[in-house]
Design a protein around this motif. Structure first.
Motif, mmCIF file in Angstrom:
data_model
loop_
_atom_site.group_PDB
_atom_site.id
_atom_site.type_symbol
_atom_site.label_atom_id
_atom_site.label_comp_id
_atom_site.label_asym_id
_atom_site.label_seq_id
_atom_site.Cartn_x
_atom_site.Cartn_y
_atom_site.Cartn_z
ATOM 1 N N TYR A 32 0.797 -1.216 0.000
ATOM 2 C CA TYR A 32 0.000 0.000 0.000
ATOM 3 C C TYR A 32 0.835 1.275 0.000
ATOM 4 N N ARG A 33 0.323 2.262 -0.715
ATOM 5 C CA ARG A 33 0.821 3.604 -0.506
ATOM 6 C C ARG A 33 0.368 4.051 0.873
ATOM 7 N N MET A 34 1.221 4.794 1.557
ATOM 8 C CA MET A 34 0.914 5.243 2.907
ATOM 9 C C MET A 34 1.030 6.751 2.990
ATOM 10 N N GLY A 35 0.346 7.300 3.977
ATOM 11 C CA GLY A 35 0.398 8.732 4.176
ATOM 12 C C GLY A 35 0.409 9.094 5.652
ATOM 13 N N LEU A 47 -3.639 16.198 4.668
ATOM 14 C CA LEU A 47 -2.560 15.313 4.255
ATOM 15 C C LEU A 47 -1.225 16.032 4.401
ATOM 16 N N VAL A 48 -0.254 15.346 4.987
ATOM 17 C CA VAL A 48 1.062 15.930 5.202
ATOM 18 C C VAL A 48 2.077 15.379 4.198
ATOM 19 N N ALA A 49 2.097 14.061 4.039
ATOM 20 C CA ALA A 49 3.099 13.430 3.179
ATOM 21 C C ALA A 49 2.616 12.049 2.762
ATOM 22 N N THR A 50 3.107 11.608 1.611
ATOM 23 C CA THR A 50 2.774 10.268 1.129
ATOM 24 C C THR A 50 4.034 9.558 0.653
ATOM 25 N N ILE A 51 3.953 8.219 0.638
ATOM 26 C CA ILE A 51 5.059 7.420 0.130
ATOM 27 C C ILE A 51 4.479 6.215 -0.595
ATOM 28 N N THR A 52 5.003 5.951 -1.783
ATOM 29 C CA THR A 52 4.526 4.812 -2.557
ATOM 30 C C THR A 52 5.224 3.534 -2.095
ATOM 31 N N SER A 54 7.267 1.873 -3.710
ATOM 32 C CA SER A 54 8.660 1.886 -4.154
ATOM 33 C C SER A 54 9.474 3.001 -3.519
ATOM 34 N N GLY A 55 8.820 3.788 -2.662
ATOM 35 C CA GLY A 55 9.553 4.809 -1.925
ATOM 36 C C GLY A 55 9.492 6.218 -2.491
ATOM 37 N N ASN A 56 8.686 6.446 -3.512
ATOM 38 C CA ASN A 56 8.516 7.808 -4.017
ATOM 39 C C ASN A 56 7.673 8.612 -3.038
ATOM 40 N N THR A 57 8.068 9.857 -2.827
ATOM 41 C CA THR A 57 7.431 10.669 -1.791
ATOM 42 C C THR A 57 6.842 11.961 -2.348
ATOM 43 N N ASN A 58 5.841 12.475 -1.633
ATOM 44 C CA ASN A 58 5.263 13.779 -1.922
ATOM 45 C C ASN A 58 4.912 14.453 -0.604
ATOM 46 N N THR A 68 10.348 14.528 6.335
ATOM 47 C CA THR A 68 10.737 13.423 5.464
ATOM 48 C C THR A 68 9.964 12.172 5.852
ATOM 49 N N ILE A 69 9.244 11.603 4.904
ATOM 50 C CA ILE A 69 8.519 10.352 5.132
ATOM 51 C C ILE A 69 9.361 9.198 4.608
ATOM 52 N N SER A 70 9.333 8.098 5.322
ATOM 53 C CA SER A 70 10.061 6.902 4.896
ATOM 54 C C SER A 70 9.314 5.677 5.392
#
Length: 115
Positions: A32-35, A47-52, A54-58, A68-70
């Motif tokens: 799952y993508r997470m946020g 919404l503050v941040a998201t991560i796919t 594969s690790g792509n962030t927004n 920084t989201i990880s």
């Protein structure tokens, strides 16, 4: 049944840092993508941040360059490193899928930025 447990919040002075953690159990987290989301008193959850997967962030514009989201799929955990904290970052912080689903909301962790 899925369970999310957020931790790492607290009281910090402006300019300080915190690292939030969210452990997900009962689901295949790595798929799952997470946020990270937050809700300040009297305001809607945002919404503050998201991560796919594969690790792509927004990031929201308000936190870009400071947060920084990880994720660590082996630990079923998503993190939010928060630096240069401002009083306007004060809120309850939650993690969830992105987009969020109702039964994935945890209890959140309170972040208070104040001198």
């Amino acid at each position: 049944q899925v369970q999310l447990v957020e931790s790492g919040g607290g009281l910090v002075q402006p300019g300080g840092s915190l690292r939030l953690s969210c452990v997900v159990s009962g689901s295949s987290f790595s798929f799952y993508r997470m946020g990270w989301y937050r809700q300040a008193p009297g305001k809607q959850r945002e919404l503050v941040a998201t991560i796919t997967t594969s690790g792509n962030t927004n990031y929201a514009d308000s936190v870009k360059g400071r947060f920084t989201i990880s994720r660590d799929n082996a630990k079923n955990t998503v993190y939010l490193q928060m630096n240069s904290l401002k009083p306007e970052d004060t809120a309850v912080y939650y993690c969830n899928k992105f987009p969020p689903v109702g039964d994935w909301w945890g209890q959140g962790t309170q972040v208070t930025v104040s001198s």
